[in-house]
Design a protein around this motif. Structure first.
Motif, PDB file in Angstrom:
ATOM      1  N   ASN A  54      14.239  -1.137   8.328  1.00  0.00           N
ATOM      2  CA  ASN A  54      13.279  -2.224   8.159  1.00  0.00           C
ATOM      3  C   ASN A  54      12.043  -1.814   7.358  1.00  0.00           C
ATOM      4  N   VAL A  55      12.090  -0.655   6.701  1.00  0.00           N
ATOM      5  CA  VAL A  55      10.895  -0.155   6.026  1.00  0.00           C
ATOM      6  C   VAL A  55      10.697  -0.832   4.672  1.00  0.00           C
ATOM      7  N   LYS A  56       9.561  -0.558   4.047  1.00  0.00           N
ATOM      8  CA  LYS A  56       9.220  -1.170   2.763  1.00  0.00           C
ATOM      9  C   LYS A  56       9.994  -0.499   1.629  1.00  0.00           C
ATOM     10  N   PHE A  57      10.014  -1.174   0.478  1.00  0.00           N
ATOM     11  CA  PHE A  57      10.764  -0.666  -0.676  1.00  0.00           C
ATOM     12  C   PHE A  57      10.356   0.761  -1.032  1.00  0.00           C
ATOM     13  N   ALA A  58       9.059   1.012  -1.054  1.00  0.00           N
ATOM     14  CA  ALA A  58       8.564   2.329  -1.462  1.00  0.00           C
ATOM     15  C   ALA A  58       8.881   3.415  -0.433  1.00  0.00           C
ATOM     16  N   GLU A  59       9.295   3.013   0.776  1.00  0.00           N
ATOM     17  CA  GLU A  59       9.574   3.984   1.846  1.00  0.00           C
ATOM     18  C   GLU A  59      11.066   4.256   2.025  1.00  0.00           C
ATOM     19  N   LEU A  60      11.904   3.546   1.272  1.00  0.00           N
ATOM     20  CA  LEU A  60      13.348   3.682   1.451  1.00  0.00           C
ATOM     21  C   LEU A  60      13.848   5.084   1.139  1.00  0.00           C
ATOM     22  N   GLY A  61      13.167   5.775   0.241  1.00  0.00           N
ATOM     23  CA  GLY A  61      13.585   7.124  -0.110  1.00  0.00           C
ATOM     24  C   GLY A  61      13.180   8.177   0.899  1.00  0.00           C
ATOM     25  N   HIS A  62      12.407   7.783   1.917  1.00  0.00           N
ATOM     26  CA  HIS A  62      11.897   8.752   2.895  1.00  0.00           C
ATOM     27  C   HIS A  62      12.458   8.547   4.304  1.00  0.00           C
ATOM     28  N   ILE A  63      12.941   7.350   4.592  1.00  0.00           N
ATOM     29  CA  ILE A  63      13.259   6.995   5.972  1.00  0.00           C
ATOM     30  C   ILE A  63      14.381   7.852   6.553  1.00  0.00           C
ATOM     31  N   LYS A 112       5.801  -7.761  -9.260  1.00  0.00           N
ATOM     32  CA  LYS A 112       7.239  -7.608  -9.006  1.00  0.00           C
ATOM     33  C   LYS A 112       7.695  -6.177  -9.298  1.00  0.00           C
ATOM     34  N   VAL A 113       7.204  -5.626 -10.404  1.00  0.00           N
ATOM     35  CA  VAL A 113       7.607  -4.275 -10.794  1.00  0.00           C
ATOM     36  C   VAL A 113       7.033  -3.241  -9.831  1.00  0.00           C
ATOM     37  N   ASN A 114       5.741  -3.304  -9.584  1.00  0.00           N
ATOM     38  CA  ASN A 114       5.087  -2.278  -8.762  1.00  0.00           C
ATOM     39  C   ASN A 114       5.546  -2.287  -7.306  1.00  0.00           C
ATOM     40  N   ASN A 115       5.763  -3.476  -6.753  1.00  0.00           N
ATOM     41  CA  ASN A 115       6.087  -3.575  -5.328  1.00  0.00           C
ATOM     42  C   ASN A 115       7.576  -3.476  -5.017  1.00  0.00           C
ATOM     43  N   VAL A 116       8.418  -3.855  -5.966  1.00  0.00           N
ATOM     44  CA  VAL A 116       9.856  -3.928  -5.679  1.00  0.00           C
ATOM     45  C   VAL A 116      10.691  -3.122  -6.677  1.00  0.00           C
ATOM     46  N   ILE A 117      10.621  -3.488  -7.939  1.00  0.00           N
ATOM     47  CA  ILE A 117      11.567  -2.945  -8.919  1.00  0.00           C
ATOM     48  C   ILE A 117      11.365  -1.452  -9.160  1.00  0.00           C
ATOM     49  N   ALA A 118      10.140  -1.024  -9.406  1.00  0.00           N
ATOM     50  CA  ALA A 118       9.884   0.399  -9.693  1.00  0.00           C
ATOM     51  C   ALA A 118      10.283   1.305  -8.521  1.00  0.00           C
ATOM     52  N   PRO A 119       9.907   0.981  -7.273  1.00  0.00           N
ATOM     53  CA  PRO A 119      10.350   1.830  -6.157  1.00  0.00           C
ATOM     54  C   PRO A 119      11.870   1.937  -6.055  1.00  0.00           C
ATOM     55  N   LEU A 120      12.579   0.857  -6.385  1.00  0.00           N
ATOM     56  CA  LEU A 120      14.038   0.888  -6.328  1.00  0.00           C
ATOM     57  C   LEU A 120      14.621   1.685  -7.490  1.00  0.00           C
ATOM     58  N   MET A 121      14.021   1.585  -8.658  1.00  0.00           N
ATOM     59  CA  MET A 121      14.489   2.363  -9.810  1.00  0.00           C
ATOM     60  C   MET A 121      14.441   3.858  -9.516  1.00  0.00           C
ATOM     61  N   ARG A 122      13.436   4.283  -8.782  1.00  0.00           N
ATOM     62  CA  ARG A 122      13.281   5.709  -8.463  1.00  0.00           C
ATOM     63  C   ARG A 122      14.371   6.210  -7.513  1.00  0.00           C
ATOM     64  N   LEU A 123      15.100   5.293  -6.887  1.00  0.00           N
ATOM     65  CA  LEU A 123      16.146   5.671  -5.930  1.00  0.00           C
ATOM     66  C   LEU A 123      17.529   5.756  -6.563  1.00  0.00           C
ATOM     67  N   LEU A 124      17.633   5.569  -7.873  1.00  0.00           N
ATOM     68  CA  LEU A 124      18.926   5.578  -8.542  1.00  0.00           C
ATOM     69  C   LEU A 124      19.402   6.991  -8.849  1.00  0.00           C
ATOM     70  N   ASN A 125      20.683   7.219  -8.631  1.00  0.00           N
ATOM     71  CA  ASN A 125      21.319   8.425  -9.144  1.00  0.00           C
ATOM     72  C   ASN A 125      21.436   8.325 -10.661  1.00  0.00           C
ATOM     73  N   LYS A 126      21.741   9.419 -11.316  1.00  0.00           N
ATOM     74  CA  LYS A 126      22.017   9.380 -12.742  1.00  0.00           C
ATOM     75  C   LYS A 126      23.222   8.481 -12.977  1.00  0.00           C
ATOM     76  N   SER A 127      23.108   7.580 -13.931  1.00  0.00           N
ATOM     77  CA  SER A 127      24.112   6.551 -14.242  1.00  0.00           C
ATOM     78  C   SER A 127      24.176   5.449 -13.187  1.00  0.00           C
ATOM     79  N   GLY A 128      23.287   5.508 -12.182  1.00  0.00           N
ATOM     80  CA  GLY A 128      23.243   4.456 -11.170  1.00  0.00           C
ATOM     81  C   GLY A 128      22.665   3.167 -11.733  1.00  0.00           C
TER      82      GLY A 128
END
Length: 364
Positions: free
Chosen positions: A108-117, A218-234
């Protein structure tokens, strides 16, 4: 408690998913991307960054099994709503039967926290509440019974807090993991494992922000945090409402100067090109694709038990997708002449259709 936000209104949300075919349309758009995921991997990771009622997540697992029947699927869902979490979990027993090599994670965490939970004990000084459910037996009846036992944990910890600016957040950061005991040896290595490439091969962001928000937001709160979670070619797949449909046409009748969709995918892509995410990471962008879905018409002389299929239901769904605040709705509905114009405009439309767009961001 802060002021209620329109987009958080459960009845309006349920009316929309009951009366339109959006979930099916989105699932169909996602299918080719799932089919094209690598076939030579022992496992693949997918993130549904807003599961809603779980329909899309369930369809993603079905599609994955069709094209990757022997690949371990590690699928994470982000959902803050207690009700939507329960609805999502209700759909999982059959998926565990269909695709046994499955690890379902919900948080249930925020977009920017998904990489840490997954690898932290605390988020913002709040202890992460964790529940790991290992399913016994091999049938959906028993799986359903065991998943239902999560209810006490969910009731206790999966709450929300709303601040004085009407921003919704979790009461406790939570993570739930579910997998089958007879596939434990394949999936257990991915639990609490701080491996270096702990990112996703596919991320789905469906209606993940308010349409009227600025591109930067939209970019700062959602899209950018999700982009940082992509694998190479993801790939990050972003889909949202874009206007140019019945919604925008009817809204213009009610509010002549209102633009519920002030920006689109091209604006987002242009912003990302001008403001790159990550110093040493490159991304490419697909051409946005438009697709439509309809207001579902009931068979003649059939009455919907929960939500009507007449003018009121159509008007409610148009307001929902355009994300019109309650105050503005109340003001326009006080005017008899305005209501007549709206009613006439809706009756003049043979079909009520909605238009979305989808585009992919690929980590190079």
């Amino acid at each position: 408690m802060g002021k209620k936000r329109f987009f958080d209104d459960r009845l309006k949300y349920l009316s929309f998913i009951q009366n339109t075919s959006e979930k099916r349309a989105i699932s169909m758009e996602l299918a080719p991307y799932i089919a094209s995921m690598p076939k030579n991997r022992t496992f693949l990771r997918i993130l549904d960054a807003g599961t809603g009622d779980g329909t899309i997540k369930s369809n993603v697992i079905k599609t994955f099994h069709k094209h990757h029947p022997y690949t371990s699927l590690l699928i994470t869902g982000k959902e803050i709503s207690y009700e939507d979490l329960k609805n999502t979990l209700e759909k999982m027993p059959d998926r565990f039967v269909e695709h046994p090599n499955l690890l379902v994670t919900m948080t249930n965490v925020k977009f920017a926290e998904l990489g840490h939970i997954e690898n932290n004990n605390k988020i913002k000084n709040k202890k992460v509440k964790t529940y790991t459910l290992i399913l016994k037996e091999d049938n959906s009846y028993d799986f359903h019974d065991q998943i239902n036992k999560l209810n006490n944990f969910i009731k206790k910890y999966w709450g929300i807090e709303i601040d004085n600016k009407s921003r919704t957040s979790y009461a406790h950061p939570c993570i739930i993991r579910i997998y089958r005991e007879d596939h434990k040896r394949y999936l257990e290595p991915f639990l609490d494992n701080d491996y270096e490439n702990n990112n996703y091969d596919l991320i789905i962001a469906s209606q993940a922000y308010r349409a009227a928000s600025a591109v930067k937001t939209k970019v700062n709160n959602v899209i950018a945090p999700l982009m940082r979670l992509l694998n190479k070619s993801g790939r990050l797949l972003v889909t949202h409402s874009c206007g140019g449909d019945t919604v925008e046409k009817i809204i213009k009748v009610a509010w002549k100067n209102k633009d519920p969709f002030p920006n689109n995918a091209k604006d987002i892509i242009m912003y990302l090109k001008d403001n790159p995410v990550g110093e040493n990471t490159r991304y490419s962008f697909s051409k946005p694709k438009l697709y439509t879905f309809n207001f579902k018409r009931s068979p003649d002389q059939t009455i919907s038990e929960l939500f009507g299929h007449g003018i009121d239901a159509k008007w409610a769904n148009i307001l929902y997708i355009a994300q019109i605040p309650d105050k503005a709705i109340q003001e326009i509905e006080k005017s008899f002449s305005a209501k007549q114009k709206i009613q006439k405009a809706i009756l003049n439309e043979e079909k009520i259709f909605f238009k979305n767009e989808i585009f992919a961001i690929i980590r190079v």
